[in-house]
Enzyme design. Structure first.
Site, mmCIF file in Angstrom:
data_model
loop_
_atom_site.group_PDB
_atom_site.id
_atom_site.type_symbol
_atom_site.label_atom_id
_atom_site.label_comp_id
_atom_site.label_asym_id
_atom_site.label_seq_id
_atom_site.Cartn_x
_atom_site.Cartn_y
_atom_site.Cartn_z
ATOM 1 C CG ASP A 9 -64.598 -48.725 -18.015
ATOM 2 O OD1 ASP A 9 -65.208 -49.387 -18.871
ATOM 3 O OD2 ASP A 9 -63.349 -48.368 -18.138
ATOM 4 N NE ARG A 10 -67.509 -50.820 -9.991
ATOM 5 C CZ ARG A 10 -66.711 -50.557 -8.773
ATOM 6 N NH1 ARG A 10 -67.271 -49.646 -7.847
ATOM 7 N NH2 ARG A 10 -65.651 -51.030 -8.536
#
Length: 291
Positions: free
Chosen positions: A134-135
């Site tokens: 995930d970012r």
């Protein structure tokens, strides 16, 4: 692209079966069979149906994969933990997206690796991200530098044979020092988050408590499945959301993103047959809370 192996078995074996035992996927084998490369035994071109004898070398030559024109080239910083002819292990900082998408088209890890390889004059290599984060999750990512490597590792990915361990800070104190959370995870229609639901896909998360402090617990987590947001969903479901994880109800008073870090990655290199293992130190966002 060329790769070679020595067959060490005691009985003749067909090329396809030998390559499958190393991890090669059906698609790549068929591509080579249809003319996008060639098989060589004892350095001589052979038919795909040929059997290899004990102690004979097998070589595959595969045509390079064309560059993806939709992936922009970025020269933003890239922390390379490990690199050889086939693999790169990247330590991704939190806040950087793994792959381009509708909202982020450049500056992702894939864009940066593409630029890095061009700078290394590796124009015949088209990178593939084997693992993603995930970012707002930092840590280790595995990149295949070409489609042969991507194919050779696919079996380990599909059968969950890669070791992917994370470190997380969750709210409160867990009642057990070790446990496995087996709860199916489902999408929420029209939303980003996932939920635990009987209608979801099976998901298994194993954890070990490593340290505790005022209002937090540091845990080591190993994924046995690979569902989106799996760790975040599972610990929120048992009442201990990750610190900083606003999406799943975590305490955001000490951070603006989930405190989750991909701290260990290990896999069997299908080219060298060696076990490769890597670790990543915890970022400052963790250590400032654990003081």
């Amino acid at each position: 692209m060329e790769a070679s192996w020595q067959y060490t078995g005691t009985e003749p074996i067909k090329i396809k079966k030998f390559l499958q035992s190393l991890g090669m996927g059906h698609r790549l084998f068929n591509d080579i069979k249809k003319g996008q490369g060639e098989f060589l035994v004892d350095h001589r071109p052979v038919r795909p149906t040929t059997k290899i004898l004990p102690n004979q070398p097998l070589t595959i030559r595969v045509n390079p994969e064309p560059a993806d024109p939709t992936v922009a080239v970025s020269h933003d910083p890239l922390q390379v933990v490990y690199e050889d002819d086939n693999w790169m292990v990247i330590d991704k900082p939190a806040g950087v997206t793994s792959i381009p998408g509708p909202s982020v088209t450049n500056g992702t890890i894939l864009n940066r690796v593409t630029g890095y390889l061009l700078d290394q004059q590796s124009s015949d290599q088209r990178p593939h991200l084997i693992t993603r984060l995930d970012r707002d999750t930092g840590g280790l990512l595995l990149v295949a530098k070409h489609h042969v490597a991507s194919s050779m590792i696919s079996q380990q990915v599909q059968q969950h044979q890669m070791v992917k361990e994370y470190t997380a800070l969750v709210g409160g104190h867990l009642t057990k020092d070790h446990g496995i959370i087996d709860k199916p995870i489902a999408r929420v229609a029209g939303q980003v988050q996932r939920v635990v639901s009987a209608e979801g896909q099976p998901a298994s998360t194993e954890y070990w408590v490593e340290a505790e402090g005022t209002g937090w617990t540091r845990i080591r987590v190993r994924l046995h499945t690979g569902r989106t947001h799996q760790i975040r969903v599972h610990f929120a479901a048992i009442g201990h959301p990750l610190l900083g994880d606003a999406l799943y109800g975590g305490d955001t008073s000490q951070g603006d993103h989930q405190l989750l870090h991909a701290s260990r990655l290990a896999f069997r290199d299908p080219f060298s047959q060696r076990r490769l293992s890597f670790t990543s130190p915890l970022p400052a966002s963790f250590t400032k809370i654990m003081i």
